[in-house]
Scaffold this motif. Structure first.
Motif, mmCIF file in Angstrom:
data_model
loop_
_atom_site.group_PDB
_atom_site.id
_atom_site.type_symbol
_atom_site.label_atom_id
_atom_site.label_comp_id
_atom_site.label_asym_id
_atom_site.label_seq_id
_atom_site.Cartn_x
_atom_site.Cartn_y
_atom_site.Cartn_z
ATOM 1 N N SER A 75 -12.314 16.337 -1.984
ATOM 2 C CA SER A 75 -11.441 17.269 -1.267
ATOM 3 C C SER A 75 -10.217 17.632 -2.101
ATOM 4 O O SER A 75 -9.738 18.763 -2.063
ATOM 5 C CB SER A 75 -11.019 16.677 0.081
ATOM 6 N N TYR A 84 -9.814 7.135 -2.991
ATOM 7 C CA TYR A 84 -9.239 7.948 -1.925
ATOM 8 C C TYR A 84 -7.757 7.601 -1.755
ATOM 9 O O TYR A 84 -7.289 6.546 -2.222
ATOM 10 C CB TYR A 84 -9.994 7.738 -0.607
ATOM 11 N N VAL A 141 -7.603 11.341 1.755
ATOM 12 C CA VAL A 141 -7.892 12.400 0.798
ATOM 13 C C VAL A 141 -8.886 11.844 -0.204
ATOM 14 O O VAL A 141 -8.587 10.867 -0.911
ATOM 15 C CB VAL A 141 -6.616 12.878 0.076
ATOM 16 N N THR A 142 -10.072 12.413 -0.270
ATOM 17 C CA THR A 142 -11.080 11.973 -1.230
ATOM 18 C C THR A 142 -10.932 12.741 -2.534
ATOM 19 O O THR A 142 -10.276 13.781 -2.594
ATOM 20 C CB THR A 142 -12.490 12.183 -0.678
ATOM 21 N N ASN A 152 -8.267 14.505 5.666
ATOM 22 C CA ASN A 152 -9.383 14.881 6.532
ATOM 23 C C ASN A 152 -9.273 14.192 7.887
ATOM 24 O O ASN A 152 -8.235 13.593 8.207
ATOM 25 C CB ASN A 152 -10.727 14.563 5.844
ATOM 26 N N GLU A 153 -10.347 14.264 8.684
ATOM 27 C CA GLU A 153 -10.290 13.684 10.022
ATOM 28 C C GLU A 153 -10.099 12.177 9.984
ATOM 29 O O GLU A 153 -9.568 11.585 10.936
ATOM 30 C CB GLU A 153 -11.581 14.025 10.777
#
Length: 450
Positions: free
Chosen positions: A375, A404, A371-372, A366-367
């Motif tokens: 997601s 994450y 990576v969670t 993500n921004e």
């Protein structure tokens, strides 16, 4: 086209081939030629006769039926021409520019005649030197209905020439056999070299045929021993006219529901709109099949092939190509992501390249460049069916237990962890239980080919 008779002498693994150019023959002379071929090929019981005309001639129907109705695939339309051929193997950069990047197949004639497999792989040699290795085997006429089964190579060699057994092998090349198999120079540097995935052994006798299908990876398929293989190749853009199944997001491969021996042209007249190329491989020849390129294959006599799969990428990095020597290289001298050695629990065949898994993980960033778990779950479940929960899979990748993954975690993730994700996305090919008694297996004709 030519009319050929393949007479395979099993004691020497040599193939005698009689070729008569058909063009210009009168019908009576043509019939005499066919009879001569049959007589010559039946003079020894050790020979497997297979008179074949390939590519097939398109004959007008006798009545109001459509051309090629209830005939094998290829009889509905004449081919566009032969697959492009080369007498020498291309440099990796030229291979990329002319063929791989454009998804165009090719044939290298006589490319692996220096390979130990080409010179040594008689049944006797294989049984004596590699017979304890397990191989996956399947039903000779492919319908993709069931998983492959396993047996020792020595036992397979005792069975596969028996017509009643109706089996052939398609399996990972065992580690101790890799020294006999040459890697073509076109794969020995740059991105090709870095993304070599696995190597497969194909072995059959008496005639096999595949369904019309495509694979997720680029394939270099080399015929190392025996008779011949006839190939029909179709660009991926025509798959909608071939009644396809499969091809899921993480699957990457698919197959036609048509019976390739009997195409119903009244139900599927669109098959006549599918253009195709052809080639015939003889021992020592190799064909490059681009990823997602449809193909159908028929083999005759005793045939053994070795294939190398490499990941399809939208780019080619030629790092190391300028200083590469391109000397003879066997499979033992390169890194393959998926291998099998004697005693392994599973034969890990047909999985995606672990480096492709790494690339997919990078797409999930993500921004905040992490990576969670959420997601990851959304990405994995989008169009995929997996055997474990996304939460369990993420926990296996999250070795630090932080909830994450960072970009550095992904970049440094070891191959074994990447393979964990690959295995979860795609179940293993064949049975997970290796040490089974052969008498407990179902009869071979109940098993289906890949």
């Amino acid at each position: 086209g030519v009319s050929t008779c393949i007479c395979n002498t099993e004691s020497t693994s040599r193939t005698r081939q009689l070729v008569f150019v058909r063009k210009g023959l009168e019908s009576r002379a043509d019939m005499v030629t066919r009879l001569l071929l049959l007589v010559l090929c039946s003079t020894s019981s050790a020979w497997e006769a297979s008179p074949v005309h390939f590519p097939p001639e398109i004959e007008p129907p006798d009545d109001n039926r459509l051309v090629g109705h209830l005939k094998p695939f290829g009889h509905q339309r004449a081919p566009e021409g032969p697959v492009p051929e080369y007498d020498t193997v291309l440099h990796p950069r030229e291979f990329w520019e002319k063929h791989v990047s454009k998804k165009l197949p090719l044939v290298f004639r006589g490319a692996i005649k220096e390979s130990g497999a080409y010179k040594l792989w008689t049944d006797e040699y294989l049984a004596a030197n590699y017979g304890d290795n397990l191989v996956l085997y399947e039903k000779r006429d492919e319908d993709r209905g069931h998983s492959a089964r396993k047996m020792p190579l020595r036992d397979f060699i005792q069975k596969y020439k028996n017509r009643e057994s109706n089996i052939y092998a398609v399996t990972l090349i065992p580690d101790d056999m890799r020294k006999d198999v040459q890697v073509l120079p076109c794969l020995l540097c740059g991105t090709f070299y870095e993304f070599l995935q696995e190597s497969n052994l194909w072995m059959g006798f008496g005639g096999t045929r595949s369904v019309i299908h495509y694979d997720a990876d680029n394939i270099m398929h080399c015929l190392v021993a025996g008779g011949k293989k006839d190939w029909m190749l179709i660009a991926h853009e025509h798959k909608e006219k071939l009644n396809m199944a499969g091809g899921g997001r993480f699957q990457g491969s698919g197959f036609s529901l048509h019976d390739p021996d009997r195409i119903d042209m009244h139900t599927h007249p669109e098959v006549a709109e599918v253009p195709w190329l052809w080639t015939t491989l003889l021992p020592g020849d190799c064909v490059f099949v681009p990823a997602a390129h449809l193909h159908q294959v028929r083999s005759y006599g005793r045939v053994i092939s070795a294939t190398v799969l490499f990941t399809p990428l939208p780019f080619f990095n030629d790092s190391g190509c300028e200083n590469a020597s391109f000397e003879y290289t066997d499979l033992n001298q390169v890194y393959l992501h998926w291998t099998y050695k004697k005693g392994d629990k599973d034969i890990d065949m047909g999985y995606m390249n672990p480096e492709q898994v790494r690339m997919d993980l990078r797409l999930m960033l993500n921004e905040e460049k992490v990576v969670t778990s959420e997601s990851f779950r959304a990405f994995i479940l989008y169009g995929a069916e997996i055997d474990v929960s996304p939460e369990e899979l993420f926990a296996a990748l999250d070795v630090h237990g932080r909830g994450y993954l960072t970009e550095d975690d992904i970049n440094t993730m070891p191959p074994d962890l990447l393979k964990t994700m690959a295995r979860a996305i795609d179940p293993p090919h064949g049975e997970p239980e290796v040490f089974q008694q052969l008498e407990e297996e179902a009869e071979p004709d109940e098993h289906d080919e890949l």
